[in-house]
Design an enzyme around this catalytic site. Structure first.
Site, PDB file in Angstrom:
ATOM      1  N   ARG A   8      58.014 -32.944 -78.493  1.00 31.91           N
ATOM      2  CA  ARG A   8      58.849 -32.659 -79.656  1.00 31.91           C
ATOM      3  C   ARG A   8      58.913 -31.177 -79.982  1.00 31.91           C
ATOM      4  NH1 ARG A   8      55.812 -36.500 -83.117  1.00 31.91           N
ATOM      5  NH2 ARG A   8      54.529 -36.688 -81.264  1.00 31.91           N
ATOM      6  N   GLU A  11      40.505 -37.941 -78.998  1.00 28.33           N
ATOM      7  CA  GLU A  11      39.534 -38.882 -79.557  1.00 28.33           C
ATOM      8  C   GLU A  11      38.838 -39.652 -78.432  1.00 28.33           C
ATOM      9  OE1 GLU A  11      41.280 -41.184 -82.605  1.00 28.33           O
ATOM     10  OE2 GLU A  11      39.374 -42.044 -83.248  1.00 28.33           O
TER      11      GLU A  11
END
Ligand SMILES: O=P(O)(O)OC[C@H]1O[C@H](OP(=O)(O)OP(=O)(O)O)[C@H](O)[C@@H]1O
Ligand SMILES: Nc1ncnc2[nH]cnc12
Length: 175
Positions: free
Chosen positions: A64, A101
């Site tokens: 993006r 993560e």
């Protein structure tokens, strides 16, 4: 448009999607901001404004960030560099890994991307943990660029992302 009007437009246009891409994550989807001509123009100008005249190239992070960097490069009369996910670029690359993560990710650019002394404005849509933006700053500096600043449309407060980025960060809105 004033900075506070731009901020209000971003926050009212942004879609918040619960449990995407996994349970517990609220995904902040800025595609409605890109689709609205007034909001897209305001965001593009506001990302450039603090750094106007001080950069030669705009770098955008896949995917993006490409949308913002292309618009900002066009609007500022500069060029654009695509900071890509691994395995996409055809020539010799520099690569910078970062921790997610679960597991790791990386960003890449061509090794010969920048003439010496190129001043780069780095853009992305969202700043969350800051891992992506921090890796991109390290990558650009290793390639010889001077990163004059990093701009994001939306900063997710409370994740400490800004502190992780070794550059001046300008966020148009915070949530
Ligand atoms: O601050 P961080 O925790 O590193 O997260 C921010 C990054 O996450 C999103 O990209 P994503 O990985 O979803 O890729 P996409 O733009 O290709 O969808 C966003 O566009 C940033 O690049
Ligand atoms: N919550 C979130 N929304 C959009 N992009 C993200 N990148 C990392 N976390 C995100």
């Amino acid at each position: 448009m004033t900075p506070s009007n731009t901020r209000d437009l971003i926050l009212s246009s942004c879609a918040s999607v619960p449990d995407f891409p996994k349970p517990g994550v609220t995904f902040r989807d800025l595609t409605p901001v890109f689709a609205d001509p007034t909001a897209f123009a305001a965001v593009t100008s506001a990302l450039i404004e603090p750094f106007r005249g001080g950069f030669d190239r705009v770098a955008g992070i896949e995917a993006r960030g490409f949308i913002l960097a292309a618009a900002a490069a066009y609007a500022s009369g500069t060029g654009m560099t695509a900071v890509r996910k691994p395995g996409k670029l055809p020539r010799e690359v520099l690569s910078e890994s970062y921790v997610l993560e679960y597991g790791t990710a990386a960003v890449e650019i061509h090794r010969d991307e920048f003439p010496p002394g190129t001043r780069v404005l780095l853009l992305d849509d969202v700043l969350a943990t800051g891992g992506t933006l921090a890796a991109a700053v390290r990558l650009l500096e290793r390639a010889g660029a001077e990163v004059v600043g990093a701009g994001v449309v939306l900063e997710l407060a409370g994740l400490g992302g800004r502190a992780a980025v070794p550059a001046s960060v300008h966020a148009l809105a915070t949530i």
